[in-house]
Enzyme design. Structure first.
Site, PDB file in Angstrom:
ATOM      1  CB  VAL A  80     -63.453  22.188  65.418  1.00  0.00           C
ATOM      2  CG1 VAL A  80     -64.828  22.318  66.035  1.00  0.00           C
ATOM      3  CG2 VAL A  80     -62.361  22.395  66.461  1.00  0.00           C
ATOM      4  CB  CYS A  81     -67.219  18.390  63.201  1.00  0.00           C
ATOM      5  SG  CYS A  81     -68.571  18.122  62.036  1.00  0.00           S
ATOM      6  CB  VAL A  82     -67.366  23.198  59.759  1.00  0.00           C
ATOM      7  CG1 VAL A  82     -67.861  22.292  58.650  1.00  0.00           C
ATOM      8  CG2 VAL A  82     -67.867  24.615  59.586  1.00  0.00           C
ATOM      9  CB  ALA A  85     -68.265  24.012  65.269  1.00  0.00           C
TER      10      ALA A  85
END
Length: 131
Positions: A80-82, A85
């Site tokens: 998940v792209c930090v 997110a």
């Protein structure tokens, strides 16, 4: 034909558009055809697939938990792209503590990652498919 390594890029939310559910159905087809699904990278609105607080109605398909099950059964990495997110209110315990946030809500089985994980997937997979 030999098995191919697939990676997916999911940019749509779990609910409200077809992107994520189409990606899930494609993932099932990839595995069913004997190919190897290596990783799935959730980016932009796609990070909402990792929200632990999602609670669909009992008669609706629970896509968030389906991703978890797929990852557990097929050893698929759920990145998940930090940055995306955090912009959308999704965080793990580490980031919540670092940013002094009240709680974490990243669904177990998903990992906050940088774009480097997407770049690595692009280089190591035979096919990258975006939804």
């Amino acid at each position: 034909m030999s098995a191919l390594k697939y990676c997916l890029l999911v940019t749509g939310p779990a609910y409200g558009t077809q992107q994520a559910s189409s990606a899930y159905q494609f993932a099932q087809a990839v595995v069913g055809a004997g190919h190897h699904l290596v990783s799935i990278f959730f980016y932009r609105e796609g990070v909402l697939n990792a929200n632990q607080l999602t609670a669909p109605a009992s008669d609706e398909f629970d896509l968030v938990r389906a991703w978890q099950q797929l990852a557990a059964e097929q050893a698929v990495t759920l990145n998940v792209c930090v940055a995306a997110a955090l912009r959308r209110g999704i965080t793990d315990q580490h980031e919540a503590e670092q940013l002094n946030l009240a709680a974490a809500n990243l669904q177990p089985g998903f990992t906050l990652s940088g774009l480097g994980a997407l770049a690595e997937a692009t280089l190591t997979c035979d096919r990258m498919v975006q939804f």
